[in-house]
Design a protein around this motif. Structure first.
Motif, PDB file in Angstrom:
ATOM      1  N   GLN A  22      -3.152  -0.853  10.765  1.00  0.00           N
ATOM      2  CA  GLN A  22      -4.099  -0.342   9.443  1.00  0.00           C
ATOM      3  C   GLN A  22      -5.041  -1.459   9.891  1.00  0.00           C
ATOM      4  O   GLN A  22      -6.693  -0.865   9.824  1.00  0.00           O
ATOM      5  CB  GLN A  22      -3.574  -1.505   8.614  1.00  0.00           C
ATOM      6  N   HIS A 123       6.194  -2.882  11.159  1.00  0.00           N
ATOM      7  CA  HIS A 123       5.068  -2.435   9.789  1.00  0.00           C
ATOM      8  C   HIS A 123       5.375  -0.465   9.582  1.00  0.00           C
ATOM      9  O   HIS A 123       3.950  -0.707   9.886  1.00  0.00           O
ATOM     10  CB  HIS A 123       4.293  -3.725   9.267  1.00  0.00           C
ATOM     11  N   TRP A 124       5.876   0.396  10.222  1.00  0.00           N
ATOM     12  CA  TRP A 124       6.049   1.234   9.417  1.00  0.00           C
ATOM     13  C   TRP A 124       5.290   2.156  10.645  1.00  0.00           C
ATOM     14  O   TRP A 124       5.039   3.435  10.371  1.00  0.00           O
ATOM     15  CB  TRP A 124       5.229   1.537   8.222  1.00  0.00           C
ATOM     16  N   ASN A 167       8.876  -4.246   7.404  1.00  0.00           N
ATOM     17  CA  ASN A 167       8.101  -4.069   5.564  1.00  0.00           C
ATOM     18  C   ASN A 167       7.749  -3.401   4.731  1.00  0.00           C
ATOM     19  O   ASN A 167       8.151  -2.048   5.174  1.00  0.00           O
ATOM     20  CB  ASN A 167       6.294  -4.673   6.113  1.00  0.00           C
ATOM     21  N   GLU A 168       8.762  -3.321   3.888  1.00  0.00           N
ATOM     22  CA  GLU A 168       8.240  -2.763   2.342  1.00  0.00           C
ATOM     23  C   GLU A 168       9.715  -1.520   3.210  1.00  0.00           C
ATOM     24  O   GLU A 168       9.066  -0.058   2.709  1.00  0.00           O
ATOM     25  CB  GLU A 168       7.525  -2.089   2.137  1.00  0.00           C
ATOM     26  N   GLN A 294       5.960  -8.721  -2.793  1.00  0.00           N
ATOM     27  CA  GLN A 294       5.017  -7.751  -2.450  1.00  0.00           C
ATOM     28  C   GLN A 294       4.488  -6.692  -3.390  1.00  0.00           C
ATOM     29  O   GLN A 294       5.509  -6.565  -4.090  1.00  0.00           O
ATOM     30  CB  GLN A 294       5.030  -7.125  -1.227  1.00  0.00           C
ATOM     31  N   TYR A 296       1.610  -5.667  -6.808  1.00  0.00           N
ATOM     32  CA  TYR A 296       0.515  -5.605  -7.048  1.00  0.00           C
ATOM     33  C   TYR A 296       0.132  -5.057  -8.467  1.00  0.00           C
ATOM     34  O   TYR A 296      -1.339  -5.664  -9.003  1.00  0.00           O
ATOM     35  CB  TYR A 296       0.257  -4.501  -5.844  1.00  0.00           C
ATOM     36  N   MET A 327      -6.692   2.226  -6.470  1.00  0.00           N
ATOM     37  CA  MET A 327      -4.943   2.898  -6.152  1.00  0.00           C
ATOM     38  C   MET A 327      -4.713   3.522  -7.640  1.00  0.00           C
ATOM     39  O   MET A 327      -3.023   3.707  -7.613  1.00  0.00           O
ATOM     40  CB  MET A 327      -4.268   1.955  -5.633  1.00  0.00           C
ATOM     41  N   TRP A 329      -3.631   1.513  -9.938  1.00  0.00           N
ATOM     42  CA  TRP A 329      -2.405   0.641 -10.396  1.00  0.00           C
ATOM     43  C   TRP A 329      -3.107  -0.107 -11.178  1.00  0.00           C
ATOM     44  O   TRP A 329      -4.774  -0.517 -11.000  1.00  0.00           O
ATOM     45  CB  TRP A 329      -2.282  -0.657  -8.874  1.00  0.00           C
ATOM     46  N   GLU A 356       2.843 -10.174   0.085  1.00  0.00           N
ATOM     47  CA  GLU A 356       1.200  -9.285  -0.117  1.00  0.00           C
ATOM     48  C   GLU A 356       1.156  -9.117  -1.837  1.00  0.00           C
ATOM     49  O   GLU A 356       1.477  -8.816  -2.256  1.00  0.00           O
ATOM     50  CB  GLU A 356       1.845  -8.315   0.187  1.00  0.00           C
ATOM     51  N   TRP A 402      -3.080  -9.680   0.323  1.00  0.00           N
ATOM     52  CA  TRP A 402      -3.593  -8.117   1.034  1.00  0.00           C
ATOM     53  C   TRP A 402      -5.202  -8.066   0.481  1.00  0.00           C
ATOM     54  O   TRP A 402      -5.339  -7.808  -0.994  1.00  0.00           O
ATOM     55  CB  TRP A 402      -2.037  -7.371   0.611  1.00  0.00           C
ATOM     56  N   GLU A 409      -5.845   2.264   4.592  1.00  0.00           N
ATOM     57  CA  GLU A 409      -5.470   2.296   4.061  1.00  0.00           C
ATOM     58  C   GLU A 409      -4.057   3.561   3.755  1.00  0.00           C
ATOM     59  O   GLU A 409      -3.625   4.209   2.738  1.00  0.00           O
ATOM     60  CB  GLU A 409      -5.747   2.461   2.592  1.00  0.00           C
ATOM     61  N   TRP A 410      -3.918   3.882   5.157  1.00  0.00           N
ATOM     62  CA  TRP A 410      -2.240   4.248   4.938  1.00  0.00           C
ATOM     63  C   TRP A 410      -2.722   6.395   4.892  1.00  0.00           C
ATOM     64  O   TRP A 410      -3.913   6.495   4.652  1.00  0.00           O
ATOM     65  CB  TRP A 410      -1.175   4.983   3.977  1.00  0.00           C
ATOM     66  N   PHE A 418      -9.349  -3.277   0.069  1.00  0.00           N
ATOM     67  CA  PHE A 418      -8.462  -4.823  -0.332  1.00  0.00           C
ATOM     68  C   PHE A 418      -9.096  -5.670   0.434  1.00  0.00           C
ATOM     69  O   PHE A 418      -8.731  -7.239  -0.203  1.00  0.00           O
ATOM     70  CB  PHE A 418      -7.386  -3.824  -0.125  1.00  0.00           C
TER      71      PHE A 418
HETATM   72  C1  NOJ Z   1       1.987  -2.424   1.218  1.00  0.00           C
HETATM   73  C2  NOJ Z   1       1.690  -2.316   2.849  1.00  0.00           C
HETATM   74  O1  NOJ Z   1       2.619  -3.187   2.646  1.00  0.00           O
HETATM   75  C3  NOJ Z   1       0.020  -2.346   3.057  1.00  0.00           C
HETATM   76  O2  NOJ Z   1       0.278  -1.861   4.044  1.00  0.00           O
HETATM   77  C4  NOJ Z   1      -0.609  -1.449   2.254  1.00  0.00           C
HETATM   78  O3  NOJ Z   1      -1.799  -1.235   2.712  1.00  0.00           O
HETATM   79  C5  NOJ Z   1      -0.698  -1.719   1.442  1.00  0.00           C
HETATM   80  N1  NOJ Z   1       0.846  -2.751   0.429  1.00  0.00           N
HETATM   81  C6  NOJ Z   1      -1.684  -1.523  -0.086  1.00  0.00           C
HETATM   82  O4  NOJ Z   1      -0.997  -0.606  -0.482  1.00  0.00           O
END
Ligand code: NOJ
Length: 452
Positions: A22, A123-124, A167-168, A294, A296, A327, A329, A356, A402, A409-410, A418
């Motif tokens: 990221q 982390h992915w 991570n997640e 983590q 949100y 997002m 959310w 996060e 975070w 952001e993916w 963020f």
């Molecule tokens: C989850 C992830 O770990 C992170 O990479 C992502 O940017 C944030 N939360 C926000 O979506």
């Protein structure tokens, strides 16, 4: 209400989080191999506006300034991840020394600025070479991952005291191997269940490796957790909550805690057993020093008879007319309190760190300033809820925002913002937002007056 750092105690860990893909950019610099995110972002229509992380925040080159900025902001802990394909371009086998040197320099820079490095090992961004062999769906990943973890701990363990294994995992297996909306873009139940089982084995195995090589360090792993409520107070929606909760919140933490997968509450998960080998039940468990939470938002869920497998549907904030982030959310600070109290009921959970929490809002850059009141209030309100949970007995001992700066952001590209720090992606200029200044003042142990 006054919110003071001191109320959390002196050993409470405050920080910010980021992840390699990221922010780093330098996607092919100094011998780095491709990752699944390098490749996924090249595919058409996968990422909003065709964005990618080739340059991102250029952190690979700008880390000295960024670490110094963290120091100026009074941030004592920095959570970042290691890009596996910088260390092993092919995922396994030959080491790429310049990649190792980069993380050595980064860690040294943290130490020089009195910032503790908290390192996430995955982390992915899986090396693309490993995805060509099946990635997380291939059980061999346990060996590939173990060698990578072992190497990192031997290299960096003299300075790194806090490790996070994954991570997640529900997000990278769910979005990456079931829905196909994240890298590597695979779909279907078989891909999901196999990758989930292997990730669950890797998280525990990673913990064992870190602890055996560096017994003094603290090891954990991180999970997304959203408090889930029924849309309507009816039995069918409550049943939908139970299933969604088993999938999104319990699938990875419970086997780690020695409770096994939540198979009873979501039948489709019984398919995990297809990928079991002898001895796996015991191997799924590991006694972590801490777990990263983590959070949100909260989710509202309703019964949805046509939803395959789960018969439940999340009703997004936009459909409910509530305050929401970029997002989509919902902004709902008590969700983090509920998350902490729920995890407090798990017996073997020693320490919870909020690894996060944060919010994406549209920012206005005006006359050299970004006055992001909404983000500032969001963070402040969530920190206040963390304090409530701590006072009510939750073993929470850290909070990481975070994220340090706006970044990739993916699937949403650079659209959601963020950061505590604004990034001009044309010039790479950094500007500390009002939220960043607020966090810095909070961390400085100064008394804070209410946000106007
Ligand atoms: C989850 C992830 O770990 C992170 O990479 C992502 O940017 C944030 N939360 C926000 O979506």
């Amino acid at each position: 209400m006054q919110l003071k750092r001191a109320a959390f105690g002196h050993d409470f860990h405050w920080g910010v989080s980021t992840a390699a893909y990221q922010i780093e950019g330098a996607h092919d610099a100094d011998g780095k191999g491709s990752s699944i995110w390098d490749e996924f972002t090249q595919k058409k229509k996968k990422i909003l506006n065709g964005h990618h992380g080739e340059t991102a925040c250029d952190f690979y080159y700008r880390y000295p300034q960024d670490i110094r900025l963290m120091n100026q902001l009074n941030i004592p802990n920095y959570r970042f991840s290691i890009a596996w394909s910088r260390i092993f371009p092919d995922g396994t086998g030959t080491v790429n020394q310049p990649g190792v040197d980069f993380y050595n320099r980064l860690i040294d820079e943290c130490m020089a600025n009195k910032i503790q490095p908290w390192v996430t090992l995955y982390h992915w961004d899986l090396p693309a070479a490993l995805e060509r062999k099946g990635g997380w769906t291939n059980r061999e990943i346990i060996n590939w991952f173990s060698s990578y973890v072992e190497y990192c701990v031997k290299q960096f363990g003299d300075r790194v005291q806090r490790w996070m294994i994954l991570n997640e995992p529900i997000v990278f297996t769910g979005a990456g191997y079931f829905l196909g909306v994240h890298a590597p873009g695979k779909k279907g139940l078989t891909n999901f269940l196999s990758s989930a089982h292997h990730a669950a084995l890797c998280q525990a195995e990673g913990g064992r490796i870190v602890k055996s090589l560096s017994p003094e360090s603290k090891v954990g792993t991180t999970f997304s957790y959203s408090h889930i409520e029924p849309l309507r107070e009816i039995e069918k929606d409550r049943a939908a909550v139970k299933k969604t909760d088993a999938l999104l919140n319990r699938l990875f933490i419970e086997p780690l805690l020695g409770m096994g997968y939540p198979l009873k509450d979501l039948k489709i998960l019984q398919g995990l057993e297809r990928f079991y080998k002898d001895g796996d039940t015991a191997k799924l468990a590991f006694d972590m020093d801490f777990i990263g939470l983590q959070n949100y938002t909260r989710e509202l869920v309703r019964h949805a008879p046509f939803m395959p497998f789960i018969k439940a549907k999340i009703i997004k904030a936009g459909k409910r007319n509530v305050e929401r982030t970029q997002m989509d959310w919902e902004v709902h600070p008590p969700a983090i309190y509920h998350a902490l109290m729920r995890w407090s009921q798990y017996k073997n959970l020693k320490e919870i760190i909020i690894t996060e929490n944060g919010a994406a809002f549209e920012d206005r850059y005006e006359e050299g300033e970004v006055n992001d009141q909404k983000r500032m209030i969001y963070i402040k309100d969530h920190i206040a809820q963390v304090l409530l949970a701590k006072q009510d007995g939750a073993p929470v001992n850290g909070y990481f925002v975070w994220t340090l700066m706006d970044n990739f952001e993916w699937a949403e590209g650079y659209y959601p913002k963020f950061g505590l720090v604004h990034v001009n992606f044309k010039t790479q200029e950094r500007i500390v937002k009002a939220s960043g200044k607020w966090y810095a003042a909070f961390l400085e142990k100064k008394a804070l007056t209410d946000i106007p």
